[in-house]
Design an enzyme around this catalytic site. Sequence first.
Site, mmCIF file in Angstrom:
data_model
loop_
_atom_site.group_PDB
_atom_site.id
_atom_site.type_symbol
_atom_site.label_atom_id
_atom_site.label_comp_id
_atom_site.label_asym_id
_atom_site.label_seq_id
_atom_site.Cartn_x
_atom_site.Cartn_y
_atom_site.Cartn_z
ATOM 1 N N THR A 179 0.855 -1.196 0.000
ATOM 2 C CA THR A 179 0.000 0.000 0.000
ATOM 3 C C THR A 179 0.890 1.246 0.000
ATOM 4 O OG1 THR A 179 -1.875 -1.009 1.075
ATOM 5 C CG2 THR A 179 -1.478 1.290 1.656
ATOM 6 N N ARG A 207 -14.858 -6.375 1.297
ATOM 7 C CA ARG A 207 -13.961 -6.061 2.428
ATOM 8 C C ARG A 207 -13.319 -4.669 2.243
ATOM 9 N NH1 ARG A 207 -8.266 -4.687 3.146
ATOM 10 N NH2 ARG A 207 -7.639 -5.445 5.173
ATOM 11 N N GLY A 209 -10.436 -2.169 4.140
ATOM 12 C CA GLY A 209 -9.398 -2.158 5.174
ATOM 13 C C GLY A 209 -9.312 -0.818 5.892
ATOM 14 N N THR A 230 0.307 1.297 7.013
ATOM 15 C CA THR A 230 0.276 0.154 6.092
ATOM 16 C C THR A 230 0.438 -1.131 6.889
ATOM 17 O OG1 THR A 230 1.439 -1.018 4.325
ATOM 18 C CG2 THR A 230 2.765 0.514 5.622
HETATM 19 N N1 ASP Z 1 -3.646 -1.744 5.165
HETATM 20 C C1 ASP Z 1 -4.067 -2.217 3.867
HETATM 21 C C2 ASP Z 1 -5.364 -2.964 4.000
HETATM 22 O O1 ASP Z 1 -5.526 -3.706 4.960
HETATM 23 C C3 ASP Z 1 -3.072 -3.137 3.258
HETATM 24 C C4 ASP Z 1 -1.677 -2.596 3.199
HETATM 25 O O2 ASP Z 1 -1.278 -1.782 3.996
HETATM 26 O O3 ASP Z 1 -0.938 -3.002 2.291
HETATM 27 O O4 ASP Z 1 -6.201 -2.864 3.141
#
Ligand code: ASP
Length: 326
Positions: A179, A207, A209, A230
């Site tokens: 991310t 979903r 996040g 992230t």
């Molecule tokens: N935090 C992001 C999510 O759970 C994923 C990531 O940080 O790569 O959607």
Amino acid sequence: MSDQVGGSPVAIVIHGGAGTIARARMTDEMEANIRQVLKESVHAGHRVLTKGGSSTDAVAKAIRVMEDSPLFNAGKGSVFNADGKHEMDASIMEGQDLNAGSVAAVSRIKNPIDLALKVMTDSEHVMLMGAGAEEFARRQKFTMTDPGYFHTDFRWQQLQRIKARETAKQDQDDQWFSTVGAVALDRNGNLAAGTSTGGTSNKRWGRVGDSPIIGAGTYADNNSCAVSATGHGEFFIRYVVAYNICQRVELGMSLAKAADLVVNQILLDANGEGGVIAMDPKGNISMPFNSEGMYRASVNTAGEQSVSIYRDEADPGTTLTGNVDH
Ligand code: ASP
């Protein structure tokens, strides 16, 4: 790169995701390419700041560079969900007035950070999702991008590996999060933070996040700090990570200590993998992570630059974390 001419000193820090990033799994070419895009992104954002632009514009600019690269899990390089489609999330927040905008589960927006920004500046809402967010985008004259644009073989193969391991009931070891996010301080002393992601590979049922959730994946307040996160989003939502750090800073804890406490103690104790980038109104930078690595880069108020991937790399000009007494 020094930035001491007029106004407050400027600074920027970006991340390109945390996760299982081991040297053994990385080719020299891939590593060089990733470092190159991190550098381009942080420099693009920094240029906005040195020209007197706002921290919001710097954050959006830096994120756009990573969204346009196939190497990161945002925009072009977004991961696939369980149905083989893309559903992207993004958010942005300003520390001056707590203005914020975010979008979740958009599939046809080339740069989701731009739509999050539009939600902030041109709607009366903070968060729009799915078809509604895309309808808003159409009305704001965004070009609808063909879903094929987001297809990358690298992410498609990753989805196939994850599905095969799931069928074989094996543990997943392919959790490269990637991310992207940015945090900046501008000449007027205003902080901003933003985050953009394709979410997690093989995600199901709409979903969402932490990345588009103000307080979890992104937060900015001139009275405390600005944070972009992230990692394993479900944990970042439960522990309201970005706001959690800012709240501790507002109550008097140093940025380094607050960020380290939340990432390396609270999240780690809960098995919540990931990291954050954070900056306070003086331009102090902190970027702790509890995963194997985190793609990250910064230019601090003295103009010192850093681009790092692994745990054992020093981040010159940032406040050291990982050994703070609690
Ligand atoms: N935090 C992001 C999510 O759970 C994923 C990531 O940080 O790569 O959607």
